[in-house]
Design an enzyme around this catalytic site. Structure first.
Site, PDB file in Angstrom:
ATOM      1  N   HIS A  51       0.819  -1.204   0.000  1.00  0.00           N
ATOM      2  CA  HIS A  51       0.000   0.000   0.000  1.00  0.00           C
ATOM      3  C   HIS A  51       0.856   1.259   0.000  1.00  0.00           C
ATOM      4  CE1 HIS A  51      -3.963   1.718   0.443  1.00  0.00           C
ATOM      5  NE2 HIS A  51      -3.381   2.660   1.164  1.00  0.00           N
ATOM      6  N   GLU A  96      -2.594  -5.720  -4.580  1.00  0.00           N
ATOM      7  CA  GLU A  96      -3.247  -5.395  -3.319  1.00  0.00           C
ATOM      8  C   GLU A  96      -4.636  -6.014  -3.234  1.00  0.00           C
ATOM      9  OE1 GLU A  96      -2.122  -1.124  -1.995  1.00  0.00           O
ATOM     10  OE2 GLU A  96      -4.269  -1.291  -2.135  1.00  0.00           O
ATOM     11  N   ASN A 132      25.696 -21.111  -8.504  1.00  0.00           N
ATOM     12  CA  ASN A 132      26.608 -22.205  -8.793  1.00  0.00           C
ATOM     13  C   ASN A 132      26.395 -23.361  -7.821  1.00  0.00           C
ATOM     14  OD1 ASN A 132      29.106 -23.280 -10.091  1.00  0.00           O
ATOM     15  ND2 ASN A 132      29.788 -23.147  -7.966  1.00  0.00           N
TER      16      ASN A 132
END
Lengths: 146, 676
Positions: free
Chosen positions: B46, B68, B412
């Site tokens: 928000h 939202e 990796n």
């Protein structure tokens, strides 16, 4: 536009050989005495090196060499004008710092007739004041092309 | 124009908010029923939306808004948290991050997000696969879901009140975005409500409301005799309120806080669990509050300002040195005492200034859990990331640089190190692999270790590959130690993965990791046991702004050589110099080392006197060495590293400068550029 025309500009006036040059005051940070310069290898000849300016390592350009004039022995009048342009801070070595002048913008002539002068590329305009002729420098071009 | 000064703050805070979203989403994945987590995410999203809208980044605001809505659905119990939904929300956060980074890089923050938007909208309307069933259940169970959760005793209070003819409402209030005194408005709302009824609960709790630790929305439950309309009307009469919604609560519609704890307990001793876990939950909350509290006492300072402060301070130190000299000459007890005091105080000041630049590595580490989750998903592996010592502090400049190498190493480890669950089970290991990231201080260094319990590095394979690629000759290979063999994987042009995957093995490999770390003045070592895992250990200097150097004289000039690249110093006789291919070399401990005359390299004005012996500094870059010829050694010193500014860039073999005790500038030699 009329308002703009009557505006005043502050110029820092300095000496190189027998000529007087000027820079706009907003580009000038300070004027210093010449101190020990550390040479920086593999740089153009006009880059004299770097100095310690209150803790900031600052490059120094010899304007005489930059303009292709013959170099002069430093004297007690020799000064370094610290200029700032965007993110660049550079010191310019000049023969003497002469004056701070208020100039009306209308007195600055845009297309100066300074043909034949080697530093013509760096000139932004000229100012005629009584018997003095000030050459206003184009700082952007002075600091360009390293 | 006006906005540009806020842009930096906007970017920083947006990054923080997105980071909060990421962290909380990961937490939500572990505890899908904990609505306080959803609230956290909602709050962060928000704030982000509000700021993006203010700054005029509509795409950013729109996407946040869509996200939202989904979060709101979860919060209100309309949607259940499923992995499917989380994936989409994660994806949305990724897109948001990309937008913010594009803005930070000077872009316009626009991005094609139609896919994510479509997915979010599907979820919102309840179409998303996997959510339909749960949604139905939710819908039938609670006709009017309550927003707040109630403890058992609160439920009893409400039930009893309703029996006595009171009505119970939940009133949600949104303050206007520009509301200045939020706490004052909250107080006014409470005062009004308490005239006609009794407030029994609020979210966030009253103490947080009083301290303005909420965004714009809060919800209170109230017992009253009045009607809903009259209550709503009264609240609306308070100024600076954007929106008021009121909904009645009836017995049976509670979302009990017990629900949160019933799921993970197969045993039928719910009561005990509830009793035990409720205070624990509160403790957790209290912890959150504690964590949040210090942030209100910090300010953001541009690092440039700290640099200026540091510069001025160094000047002070130089003057202090002069003052000390002078006081020695005069030998005045009072003067001596004052200078001594000044020395002590400035010493303290120095450590404070240096500390101000320190940032916990957390700021780098906290993006990894999210990354590991995604990688594990992409590669069908089960991976647990453990982080230790995230509070370890490092200089801000090092922090900025260390992120990418770590990303590489983690990728990796996950791609090549950790095996698939099937392989792991076959080898009698737990199906889920563990990657441990650990940071700690030791002396003047910070160590960051990355440990995995994967397959380890196959020495023979690495050697064979290195010989095939011409990185080492087969003769050399015989002389290498285990560590040296492992370190071959950090050489350029090396990639052991048999099949190229998306994750790593794109050519830019671990050599970048090594060069970045070395450019920071650090080093990396690798230990590994086949079948048990590998450990990459990175050693970094505490700060980049102070480095240890050897000061040398070259004719009349002084240069500084970083100690991190020096192997040793020596003095050799002129007749020991050999010639090979037009290059002066020396035989140093059985190795042929090229001689580099700094005087020539840096074109130092010569004074023309030739000595019959040379002072040399042996420096290295990776495996290669060179001998720098200087005139004399001045000594070792800790110096403050400074840049040469923006005017002089890319000066050959000079990495920066420093200011010496006498106020003069000495250049720092970049040995990496001198060795080819």
């Amino acid at each position: 536009m009329t308002e703009v025309m009557t505006e005043q500009t502050k110029l820092i006036v300095f000496q190189l050989h027998d000529k007087e040059y000027a820079l706009e005051v907003e580009n000038v940070r300070s004027i210093e005495k010449l101190e020990h310069i550390t040479r920086v290898p593999k740089t153009p000849e006009y880059v004299k090196g770097v100095i310690n300016l209150r803790g900031v390592v600052t490059p120094i350009v010899d304007l005489r060499v930059r303009f292709g004039l013959s170099s002069v022995q430093d004297t007690e009048h020799t000064r370094v004008i610290m200029v700032i342009l965007e993110d660049k801070e550079v010191g310019l070595i000049v023969d003497a710092a002469n004056d701070v002048l208020d100039v009306r913008t209308e007195d600055i002539e845009d297309s100066p007739d300074v043909a034949g002068v080697q530093e013509a590329d760096y000139v932004a305009g000229v100012v005629k004041l009584d018997k003095r002729l000030l050459i206003l420098l184009h700082l952007d071009k002075v600091l360009q092309a390293l | 124009m006006e906005m540009s000064q806020y842009l930096e703050i906007f970017i920083e805070e947006s990054k923080e908010n997105l980071q909060a979203c990421n962290e909380q989403l990961l937490a939500l994945e572990k505890h899908p029923n904990d609505l306080s987590i959803v609230n956290e995410i909602f709050r962060a999203a928000h704030t982000l939306k509000g700021m993006a809208a203010t700054m005029g980044y509509d795409d950013l605001a729109n996407l946040t808004h869509k996200m939202e809505n989904v979060l709101d659905g979860i919060r209100n119990g309309v949607l259940a948290v499923t992995p499917g939904i989380l994936d989409v929300v994660f994806q949305a956060v990724d897109d948001l991050e990309a937008m913010v980074f594009s803005i930070a890089d000077g872009g316009d923050g626009k991005r094609d997000v139609s896919d994510v938007v479509r997915l979010l909208q599907q979820i919102e309307s309840g179409d998303a696969p996997g959510t339909a069933a749960e949604q139905e259940v939710a819908a039938t169970a609670t006709a009017l879901p309550s927003r707040l959760t109630y403890e058992a005793y609160e439920q009893t209070v409400i039930e009893e009140a309703i029996e006595q003819g009171f009505k119970c409402f939940e009133i949600s209030v949104s303050l206007r975005e520009d509301c200045l005194l939020k706490a004052a408005r909250v107080y006014m709302v409470f005062e009004l409500l308490e005239k006609d009824g009794e407030v029994i609960k609020s979210d966030p709790p009253v103490d947080q409301l009083e301290e303005e630790r909420f965004d714009r929305d809060f919800t209170v439950s109230i017992l009253t005799m009045e009607s809903a309309e009259s209550m709503a009307g009264k609240v609306e009469s308070v100024s600076e309120i954007d929106r008021v919604s009121i909904s009645p609560i009836e017995t049976g519609t509670f979302r009990s806080s017990e629900d949160t704890f019933t799921e993970p307990s197969p045993e039928k001793i719910q009561h005990e669990i509830v009793e035990e876990s409720t205070p624990r939950l509160k403790e957790e909350n209290a912890e959150n509050v504690k964590k949040a509290a210090p942030s209100s006492k910090t300010i953001r300072v541009n690092i440039d300002r700290l640099d200026i402060l540091m510069n001025l301070f160094e000047e002070l130190v130089i003057d202090r040195g002069r003052l000390e000299e002078i006081s020695k000459q005069f030998d005045n007890p009072e003067l001596n005492e004052t200078v001594e005091r000044m020395t002590r105080i400035s010493g303290d000041l120095q450590s404070i200034i240096l500390n101000m630049r320190m940032v916990p590595v957390e700021t780098v580490f906290n993006r990894f859990p999210r990354m590991v989750r995604q990688l594990a998903k992409d590669l069908d592996k089960q991976i647990e990331l453990k982080i230790e010592g995230a509070e370890t502090e490092l200089d801000r400049t090092v922090i900025d640089e260390i992120g990418d190498p770590l990303v590489h190493l983690i990728r990796n480890a996950i791609d090549h190190g950790i095996e698939t669950p099937e392989v792991r089970t076959k080898h009698g290991k737990e199906p889920f692999g563990t990657v441990k990231l650990k940071a700690y201080h030791s002396g003047n260094h910070v160590f960051i270790e990355l440990e995995d319990d994967g397959a380890g590095i196959n020495k023979e394979k690495v050697l064979q590959k290195a010989i095939d690629k011409g990185i080492v000759s087969s003769d050399q290979a015989l002389t290498l130690s285990d560590r040296q063999i492992y370190e071959l994987i950090l050489s350029s042009g090396f990639s052991t993965a048999e099949k190229l995957s998306d994750i790593s093995g794109r050519g830019v490999g671990l050599d970048v990791v090594r060069s970045t770390i070395e450019s920071l003045g650090g080093s990396i070592t690798i230990d590994s046991t086949v079948g048990e895992g590998s450990r990459f250990s990175i050693q970094l200097p505490l700060t980049l702004s102070i480095i240890a150097v050897m000061l040398v004289d070259v004719k009349s000039e002084k240069y500084a050589i970083p100690l991190s690249s020096i192997i040793e110093t020596a003095i050799i006789k002129k007749e020991d110099v050999l010639h090979a291919h037009n290059q002066k070399v020396i035989d140093f401990r059985g190795k042929v080392v090229p001689l580099l005359f700094l005087e020539e390299v840096f074109e130092v004005p010569s004074e023309g006197d030739e000595a019959d012996q040379y002072s040399i500094v042996l420096v290295r870059k990776g495996e290669k060495t060179a001998a720098l010829v200087v005139d004399s050694f001045i000594g070792q010193q800790e110096v403050v590293l400074k840049s040469l500014g923006h005017y002089l860039n890319d000066i050959f073999a000079i990495s920066g400068a420093t200011i010496l005790g006498d106020g003069q500038v000495a250049l720092i030699i970049d040995c990496n550029a001198l060795i080819h």
